[in-house]
Design an enzyme around this catalytic site. Structure first.
Site, short mmCIF file in Angstrom:
data_model
loop_
_atom_site.label_atom_id
_atom_site.label_comp_id
_atom_site.label_asym_id
_atom_site.label_seq_id
_atom_site.Cartn_x
_atom_site.Cartn_y
_atom_site.Cartn_z
N SER A 178 -2.28 35.99 22.21
CA SER A 178 -1.49 36.62 23.97
C SER A 178 -2.72 36.00 25.01
O SER A 178 -3.97 36.12 25.01
CB SER A 178 -1.97 38.22 24.05
N ASP A 191 4.12 40.69 23.58
CA ASP A 191 5.37 41.14 23.65
C ASP A 191 5.94 41.02 22.04
O ASP A 191 6.87 40.98 21.85
CB ASP A 191 6.65 40.04 24.24
N TYR A 193 31.97 17.77 18.79
CA TYR A 193 30.66 17.72 19.26
C TYR A 193 29.21 17.07 18.76
O TYR A 193 29.12 17.74 17.64
CB TYR A 193 29.94 18.70 20.36
N HIS A 246 10.47 34.33 24.76
CA HIS A 246 10.35 34.73 26.30
C HIS A 246 9.75 34.25 27.73
O HIS A 246 8.85 33.49 27.38
CB HIS A 246 9.86 36.39 25.94
N ASP A 259 30.05 25.41 27.51
CA ASP A 259 29.37 24.79 26.27
C ASP A 259 28.84 26.09 25.81
O ASP A 259 28.75 25.23 24.08
CB ASP A 259 28.75 23.48 26.78
N HIS A 286 8.79 33.99 32.08
CA HIS A 286 9.87 34.42 32.85
C HIS A 286 9.99 33.05 34.14
O HIS A 286 9.61 33.14 34.82
CB HIS A 286 8.02 34.92 33.68
N HIS A 288 13.10 42.73 34.52
CA HIS A 288 12.20 41.34 34.10
C HIS A 288 11.97 40.41 33.93
O HIS A 288 11.79 39.50 34.80
CB HIS A 288 11.64 42.67 32.00
#
Lengths: 232, 232, 232, 232
Positions: B46, B77, B230, B96, B121, B98, B172
């Site tokens: 953290s 988290d 692909y 995660h 896609d 932001h 969030h």
């Protein structure tokens, strides 16, 4: 050797972070770092390009904005820094920039609404935009009055400078502060990020609601409350 | 030497991709990588700056979010990651961030409409935005509940985490996942790109229609169907 | 040694320009370069990261999209390139990207209006957006039909591929071409720039008029007319 | 050795700043530097990539736009530069770019409103947008007339080129100038910054008011007035 070596270096390092973080064009920004015991702060010299800065050319100024040490003229915003240091005795550094998104909010004369947890991780209120000054104050001691404009803005909203470390000055641009110059620079980058995301949020949903109280409280306290569990 | 060398390195490498891809400011993001056999995952400590990360300071945590190995506190988290690993047994990594545009959509509390083939896609539905949590849950075990908020969001829309590897948490920010931590990071960058283009699409044409079904199906299947053609 | 050394290198160099110009995320783009005498073109292998490309792993394909030389699978968009080379015998290179602003216009299904001289320096018309394909064509030979979608779009508007070297495919993304692969890449960057400025222009003035005919003619001809005086 | 070594180097250095500051794509911009005594200026050769520039390939041109020294063709905008040097005898350098935000304002045919102190630090008025030219002038000596379009625009608004060093040419793009070529480049970057923030300001608050007179006066004079206290 200067008696103020430590704050010269602190101010220098923090100033150099502004271009590194993309927060300034040319010389449109300045950082200061304070020495509370000596009652002085070190601040960027006015109009000098970042690449020419060094700890040695930081200017040492007292809380009445008088130069104490240094041959260059200090930042034109020095009096604003001096007023804030004088009245807020727990701050260690101050930053002023014209960063793009925060400045656009300042120009629009709107507070930045608290829309999400990125904002709440740092403070619990809309970022206030201080109203433009009276003409008499502008014609008077403008940069000195800018300090009071900031102090009065927080006071009128019942906000503490220890909990909210950023503000917009209407028509002008942001100021941020913190326990250290480095923390104040961090706050400038966070503010720019919040300012951009708030504009985008309103563009995606013109009726986007403010963050609800329970989430504001939760996110702020997990980083800053007595039982915070963020960081080491 | 750690028994978890492989996931330490996988998590470390994936975390370092976040700043390289422009997905994080400061420490606003985290990646984990799981070892299914051992029933543990490695996650970013953290509040530690990316430049100070190493495989050695990743924290090893079990699916109840208990630290198994490591001296640092894991990401705030971590409980969200733990819940997802516990309930979704085919994912290998979680991210995660932001990131700017995806977070703006989350703050606006809107699903991201599927407007084009770049989106198709990667998946066949609007990227869902989970609603903000009840106040009781926020005050309770917040990060643990965030995991269920994500799981319930997909379930309520009849979506499989194997087909849709990204979600917005209302107010969030985004979470993404994948068979590996590297794939989860890839998904975070794709989501940010889709989020930006969706906003621009609506700005260019406020009545822009969602992609039609035949094109959604075609693009998804050429990359992911049984007869995909692909890649190598 | 390959008989197709020259186009392998031309295609390789042009492909590497896409990330350098900020036109692609991950592998979302491809460039090809043609050898008219040999009746083949070199194209990026499908899904291979740009950092792993080399002249050697370009795939050599004929105008029916059959691989002639190379061990890797060619770009999933190869059939579109093949159709364009077959029907437009004066083009030397083709580019497909999902660049952000051009793709947003494609998703919005609008032509890009000609608002200024930057646009007119390159062509004299709004950049057309081909309508999405019929469902039957999508389910059929999709990438092959995309080639005809582009050809038909220009034909229906009376436009020559020699004068207009860029198009949007509705809901999908841009294609550009040119006398060389390098010129086609140049056109992709120009299109992205025009697309961004056109959006901004409408945001600044929702009633912004198209460029007037005299200016369109003047700017195009000073760069491309018989009496052009731009360049050396 | 050239008699014009100094302006060749001045023009070269200033031209190289355009890509460094993100103001040009490919060759879409040019800078010139004047030698008043000799009655000539050095300007970028037309269409030559910035990486291939050197002091030696700058072209020396007189105020009638006749090449005096150099083997390459000068910028296609040379006549505009020549007209400005001829009529404005105190400018030392001129810049033309198609920078993104300033060009979008030019395309929208609107003046850029003065919204904040960043703008007032540089001048006291809205940045004017000259109207598009008459068709007859466009068909005539276009680049020559563009010079007069700029001169007339300032004249019709009662503005002095010594106080306002930037203008938008409607449908086209910005021109800036200054006492030196370096100052003119500085002005181009400032204009792009002001142009972006003005658009964002209107997006945040469609009713954002222009900056009030007292603030305009204060900020301009602290940088440029007889008692200026900005810089060293």
């Amino acid at each position: 050797m200067s008696a103020h070596k430590y704050i010269r270096e602190e101010a220098y390092e923090a100033n150099m972070q502004l271009p590194a973080l993309g927060l300034v064009l040319f010389t449109f920004g300045n950082v200061s770092a304070v020495d509370r015991k000596a009652g002085v702060f070190a601040i960027k010299p006015s109009g000098v390009p970042y690449k020419d800065l060094s700890p040695d050319n930081m200017v040492i100024v007292d809380f009445d904005a008088k130069t104490v040490e240094g041959t260059m003229r200090p930042s034109s915003d020095t009096k604003t820094h001096a007023v804030l240091y004088k009245h807020w005795d727990k701050i260690g550094g101050i930053v002023h920039t014209h960063s793009t998104y925060a400045t656009a909010w300042a120009q629009s004369q709107r507070d930045i609404p608290i829309f999400g947890t990125t904002h709440a991780d740092h403070n619990t209120v809309d970022i206030p935009c201080a109203p433009p000054m009276d003409d008499a104050m502008i014609k008077g001691d403008y940069e000195h009055e800018t300090g009071f404009q900031i102090i009065n803005c927080l006071q009128s909203k019942g906000l503490s400078y220890e909990e909210l470390e950023m503000v917009l000055v209407g028509n002008h641009a942001p100021f941020t502060w913190g326990k250290t110059a480095a923390k104040a620079v961090y706050n400038s980058a966070v503010l720019e990020n919040i300012a951009q995301m708030a504009l985008l949020t309103e563009q995606i949903n013109a009726q986007a609601p403010r963050l609800k109280d329970a989430l504001i409280k939760k996110h702020f306290e997990r980083k800053h409350g007595p039982d915070s569990y963020y960081g080491q």
